[in-house]
Design a protein around this motif. Structure first.
Motif, PDB file in Angstrom:
ATOM      1  N   LEU A 182       0.773  -1.079  -0.007  1.00 42.56           N
ATOM      2  CA  LEU A 182       0.032  -0.063   0.132  1.00 42.56           C
ATOM      3  C   LEU A 182       0.928   1.069   0.003  1.00 42.56           C
ATOM      4  CD1 LEU A 182      -2.973   1.144   0.120  1.00 42.56           C
ATOM      5  CD2 LEU A 182      -2.488   1.125   2.632  1.00 42.56           C
ATOM      6  N   LEU A 183       2.041   1.096   0.824  1.00 46.75           N
ATOM      7  CA  LEU A 183       3.013   2.282   0.846  1.00 46.75           C
ATOM      8  C   LEU A 183       3.385   2.524  -0.319  1.00 46.75           C
ATOM      9  CD1 LEU A 183       4.466   2.133   4.410  1.00 46.75           C
ATOM     10  CD2 LEU A 183       3.074   3.739   3.341  1.00 46.75           C
ATOM     11  N   LEU A 184       3.852   1.368  -1.339  1.00 44.32           N
ATOM     12  CA  LEU A 184       4.344   1.337  -2.667  1.00 44.32           C
ATOM     13  C   LEU A 184       3.525   2.211  -3.503  1.00 44.32           C
ATOM     14  CD1 LEU A 184       6.172  -1.900  -3.262  1.00 44.32           C
ATOM     15  CD2 LEU A 184       7.335   0.193  -3.192  1.00 44.32           C
ATOM     16  N   PHE A 188       4.679   6.008  -5.361  1.00 46.25           N
ATOM     17  CA  PHE A 188       4.678   5.885  -6.726  1.00 46.25           C
ATOM     18  C   PHE A 188       3.587   6.973  -7.216  1.00 46.25           C
ATOM     19  CE2 PHE A 188       7.863   2.714  -6.040  1.00 46.25           C
ATOM     20  CZ  PHE A 188       8.639   2.917  -7.018  1.00 46.25           C
ATOM     21  N   CYS A 189       2.353   6.854  -6.579  1.00 43.85           N
ATOM     22  CA  CYS A 189       1.459   7.572  -7.069  1.00 43.85           C
ATOM     23  C   CYS A 189       1.632   9.287  -6.952  1.00 43.85           C
ATOM     24  CB  CYS A 189       0.035   7.159  -6.319  1.00 43.85           C
ATOM     25  SG  CYS A 189      -1.374   8.305  -6.880  1.00 43.85           S
ATOM     26  N   PHE A 190       2.049   9.446  -5.644  1.00 39.73           N
ATOM     27  CA  PHE A 190       2.376  10.736  -5.235  1.00 39.73           C
ATOM     28  C   PHE A 190       3.608  11.263  -5.987  1.00 39.73           C
ATOM     29  CE2 PHE A 190       0.371   9.929  -1.034  1.00 39.73           C
ATOM     30  CZ  PHE A 190      -0.829  10.300  -1.323  1.00 39.73           C
ATOM     31  N   TRP A 191       4.404  10.393  -6.344  1.00 40.73           N
ATOM     32  CA  TRP A 191       5.730  10.641  -7.251  1.00 40.73           C
ATOM     33  C   TRP A 191       5.245  11.117  -8.761  1.00 40.73           C
ATOM     34  CZ3 TRP A 191       6.977   8.309 -11.902  1.00 40.73           C
ATOM     35  CH2 TRP A 191       8.102   8.947 -12.605  1.00 40.73           C
ATOM     36  N   LEU A 228       4.516  16.758  -3.585  1.00 43.74           N
ATOM     37  CA  LEU A 228       5.782  16.455  -3.208  1.00 43.74           C
ATOM     38  C   LEU A 228       6.043  16.163  -1.523  1.00 43.74           C
ATOM     39  CD1 LEU A 228       8.248  18.786  -5.199  1.00 43.74           C
ATOM     40  CD2 LEU A 228       8.643  16.344  -4.652  1.00 43.74           C
ATOM     41  N   MET A 229       5.201  16.778  -1.084  1.00 44.81           N
ATOM     42  CA  MET A 229       5.264  16.559   0.644  1.00 44.81           C
ATOM     43  C   MET A 229       4.547  15.184   0.855  1.00 44.81           C
ATOM     44  SD  MET A 229       4.158  20.381   2.117  1.00 44.81           S
ATOM     45  CE  MET A 229       2.886  20.931   1.472  1.00 44.81           C
ATOM     46  N   ALA A 230       3.491  15.094   0.089  1.00 39.29           N
ATOM     47  CA  ALA A 230       2.949  13.594   0.235  1.00 39.29           C
ATOM     48  C   ALA A 230       3.797  12.611  -0.121  1.00 39.29           C
ATOM     49  CB  ALA A 230       1.585  13.480  -0.425  1.00 39.29           C
ATOM     50  N   PHE A 231       4.552  12.477  -1.093  1.00 37.55           N
ATOM     51  CA  PHE A 231       5.731  11.816  -1.861  1.00 37.55           C
ATOM     52  C   PHE A 231       6.672  11.303  -0.664  1.00 37.55           C
ATOM     53  CE2 PHE A 231      10.022  11.500  -3.292  1.00 37.55           C
ATOM     54  CZ  PHE A 231       9.949  10.336  -3.831  1.00 37.55           C
ATOM     55  N   SER A 234       5.304   9.567   2.360  1.00 37.89           N
ATOM     56  CA  SER A 234       5.130   8.217   2.008  1.00 37.89           C
ATOM     57  C   SER A 234       6.414   7.319   1.992  1.00 37.89           C
ATOM     58  CB  SER A 234       4.164   7.903   0.870  1.00 37.89           C
ATOM     59  OG  SER A 234       4.932   8.752  -0.297  1.00 37.89           O
ATOM     60  N   ALA A 235       7.298   8.143   1.241  1.00 37.61           N
ATOM     61  CA  ALA A 235       8.661   7.470   1.003  1.00 37.61           C
ATOM     62  C   ALA A 235       9.433   6.992   2.257  1.00 37.61           C
ATOM     63  CB  ALA A 235       9.566   8.417   0.096  1.00 37.61           C
ATOM     64  N   LEU A 236       9.515   7.788   3.162  1.00 42.15           N
ATOM     65  CA  LEU A 236      10.018   7.779   4.465  1.00 42.15           C
ATOM     66  C   LEU A 236       8.979   6.796   5.444  1.00 42.15           C
ATOM     67  CD1 LEU A 236      11.129  11.459   5.655  1.00 42.15           C
ATOM     68  CD2 LEU A 236      12.532   9.527   4.793  1.00 42.15           C
ATOM     69  N   ALA A 237       8.074   6.850   5.197  1.00 44.05           N
ATOM     70  CA  ALA A 237       7.173   5.773   5.929  1.00 44.05           C
ATOM     71  C   ALA A 237       7.232   4.277   5.262  1.00 44.05           C
ATOM     72  CB  ALA A 237       5.391   6.174   5.582  1.00 44.05           C
ATOM     73  N   LEU A 238       7.533   4.138   4.211  1.00 46.00           N
ATOM     74  CA  LEU A 238       7.922   2.939   3.455  1.00 46.00           C
ATOM     75  C   LEU A 238       9.139   2.518   4.084  1.00 46.00           C
ATOM     76  CD1 LEU A 238       7.653   0.800   1.268  1.00 46.00           C
ATOM     77  CD2 LEU A 238       8.925   2.299  -0.394  1.00 46.00           C
ATOM     78  N   GLY A 239      10.163   3.611   4.133  1.00 51.98           N
ATOM     79  CA  GLY A 239      11.537   3.137   4.545  1.00 51.98           C
ATOM     80  C   GLY A 239      11.188   2.625   6.003  1.00 51.98           C
ATOM     81  N   TRP A 240      10.530   3.100   6.789  1.00 49.35           N
ATOM     82  CA  TRP A 240      10.212   2.570   8.138  1.00 49.35           C
ATOM     83  C   TRP A 240       9.615   1.254   8.185  1.00 49.35           C
ATOM     84  CZ3 TRP A 240       5.041   2.136  10.180  1.00 49.35           C
ATOM     85  CH2 TRP A 240       4.948   1.420  11.463  1.00 49.35           C
ATOM     86  N   ALA A 241       8.355   1.297   7.400  1.00 53.68           N
ATOM     87  CA  ALA A 241       7.655  -0.227   7.615  1.00 53.68           C
ATOM     88  C   ALA A 241       8.449  -1.369   6.870  1.00 53.68           C
ATOM     89  CB  ALA A 241       6.373   0.019   6.598  1.00 53.68           C
ATOM     90  N   ALA A 242       9.426  -0.941   5.765  1.00 56.24           N
ATOM     91  CA  ALA A 242       9.984  -2.237   5.364  1.00 56.24           C
ATOM     92  C   ALA A 242      11.532  -2.514   5.705  1.00 56.24           C
ATOM     93  CB  ALA A 242       9.941  -1.996   3.835  1.00 56.24           C
ATOM     94  N   SER A 243      11.744  -1.673   6.914  1.00 56.13           N
ATOM     95  CA  SER A 243      13.044  -1.571   7.550  1.00 56.13           C
ATOM     96  C   SER A 243      14.158  -1.412   6.552  1.00 56.13           C
ATOM     97  CB  SER A 243      13.336  -2.882   8.414  1.00 56.13           C
ATOM     98  OG  SER A 243      12.153  -2.934   9.154  1.00 56.13           O
ATOM     99  N   LEU A 244      14.121  -0.549   5.514  1.00 54.67           N
ATOM    100  CA  LEU A 244      15.057  -0.133   4.653  1.00 54.67           C
ATOM    101  C   LEU A 244      16.204   0.334   5.153  1.00 54.67           C
ATOM    102  CD1 LEU A 244      12.784   1.164   1.669  1.00 54.67           C
ATOM    103  CD2 LEU A 244      13.715  -1.034   1.877  1.00 54.67           C
ATOM    104  N   ASN A 245      17.338   0.364   4.451  1.00 57.05           N
ATOM    105  CA  ASN A 245      18.616   0.522   4.851  1.00 57.05           C
ATOM    106  C   ASN A 245      18.802   2.052   4.899  1.00 57.05           C
ATOM    107  OD1 ASN A 245      19.763   1.338   2.158  1.00 57.05           O
ATOM    108  ND2 ASN A 245      19.333  -0.659   1.915  1.00 57.05           N
ATOM    109  N   THR A 246      19.820   2.371   5.518  1.00 57.61           N
ATOM    110  CA  THR A 246      20.183   3.990   5.811  1.00 57.61           C
ATOM    111  C   THR A 246      20.298   4.669   4.550  1.00 57.61           C
ATOM    112  OG1 THR A 246      21.411   3.294   7.893  1.00 57.61           O
ATOM    113  CG2 THR A 246      21.701   5.492   7.120  1.00 57.61           C
TER     114      THR A 246
END
Length: 304
Positions: A182-184, A188-191, A228-231, A234-246
């Motif tokens: 859902l975050l993807l 990508f929609c907001f981008w 852009l703000m929404a993007f 959501s991009a940072l939220a994806l990083g948190w939810a998916a435990s993405l790297n630094t």
């Protein structure tokens, strides 16, 4: 050594086949397919973190998605041929200049779609197949047929189809549509909204000539800033939810922040198109980088 001799008929046949291949490739909008394949790979490797990757499964996912996108692009060309004739950017397209018939193009689209959906059905799972179906229906049906000529909000609807490729890649591995998927969609929609609005500002006269509903440059800038703000969120939220790297988080902050900075700048008189072109160029660079960072997560996540 004697050189091989060919008849004039052979040369004409070769030229005809070369022209046919060129038309067939042009109808699929290869630039769009290439950009979306990066997103498929980003979503695929995002979901495959900690798992072994099958080359055949990856190839079937990428090729199947590419063919479904190609199918949608050919259908879009068929429906928009009258619009394309009125726009400088698209007036050379094969259907616009009647280099190929509608019937032939639609048969081509059907073949592409059948092979693409067949690969996804056989090699992936029903969730990835459903995401591809949703993307095609939204793009070729709801966006192209119903909303594109009626409202500028059609761009928002169309952006949902543009968010499906990374979801297809993700779901092909995970087999489920979860919060990360859902975050993807959101990211990508907001981008795509600032990316698309930048195009309408760059090609404002083209869109007016085609009698398509557009925003004024001032309205477009306001919406670009909001999306852009929404993007970024959501991009940072994806990083948190998916435990993405630094690395991913730093890229979002640095390049996403730079994208927002460019959009925030008030273009001076006579520089609006130049401003929009910068927004457009950075949008492509940014999404490619983030797709790479998502894919890289499968390799470097344990090290950070």
């Amino acid at each position: 050594m004697d050189h091989e001799q060919h008849s004039p008929q052979y040369a004409r046949a070769l030229k005809q086949w070369s022209a046919s291949l060129g038309v067939g490739l042009q109808l699929t909008k290869p630039g769009i397919i290439f950009g979306n394949m990066a997103s498929v790979l980003g979503g695929y490797f995002l979901a495959s973190t900690g798992q072994s990757v099958s080359g055949l499964h990856l190839a079937a996912t990428v090729v199947g998605t590419a063919l479904v996108i190609a199918c949608g692009c050919v259908i879009n060309n068929c429906i928009d041929r009258d619009i394309d004739r009125r726009m400088v950017r698209t007036c050379h397209r094969a259907l616009a200049i009647r280099a190929v018939s509608i019937g032939t193009a639609m048969c081509y689209a059907i073949v592409l779609g059948l092979i693409g959906f067949g690969l996804l059905w056989i090699a992936t799972n029903v969730v990835a197949f459903a995401a591809a179906t949703a993307g095609l229906v939204i793009y070729a049906g709801i966006y192209t047929c119903l909303m594109k000529r009626r409202s500028h909000w059609g761009t928002l609807v169309g952006s949902l189809s543009g968010a499906m490729p990374p979801v297809i890649g993700y779901c092909a591995v995970s087999g489920r549509f979860d919060f990360t998927a859902l975050l993807l969609v959101a990211m990508f929609c907001f981008w795509q909204m600032p990316h698309s609005h930048a195009i309408t500002v760059m090609r404002h006269e083209d869109f007016r000539a085609a009698r398509l509903p557009t925003l004024t440059p001032l309205q477009a800038r306001r919406q670009i800033l909001l999306y852009l703000m929404a993007f970024l969120i959501s991009a940072l939220a994806l990083g948190w939810a998916a435990s993405l790297n630094t690395v991913y988080v730093l890229l979002v902050v640095l390049f996403g922040g730079y994208w927002f900075y460019l959009a925030w700048q008030q273009p001076r008189a006579g520089t609006t198109q130049m401003w929009a072109r910068r927004i457009f160029t950075v949008s492509i660079f940014l999404i490619l980088i983030l797709n790479f960072a998502m894919a890289l997560n499968a390799v470097i996540r344990p090290l950070i």
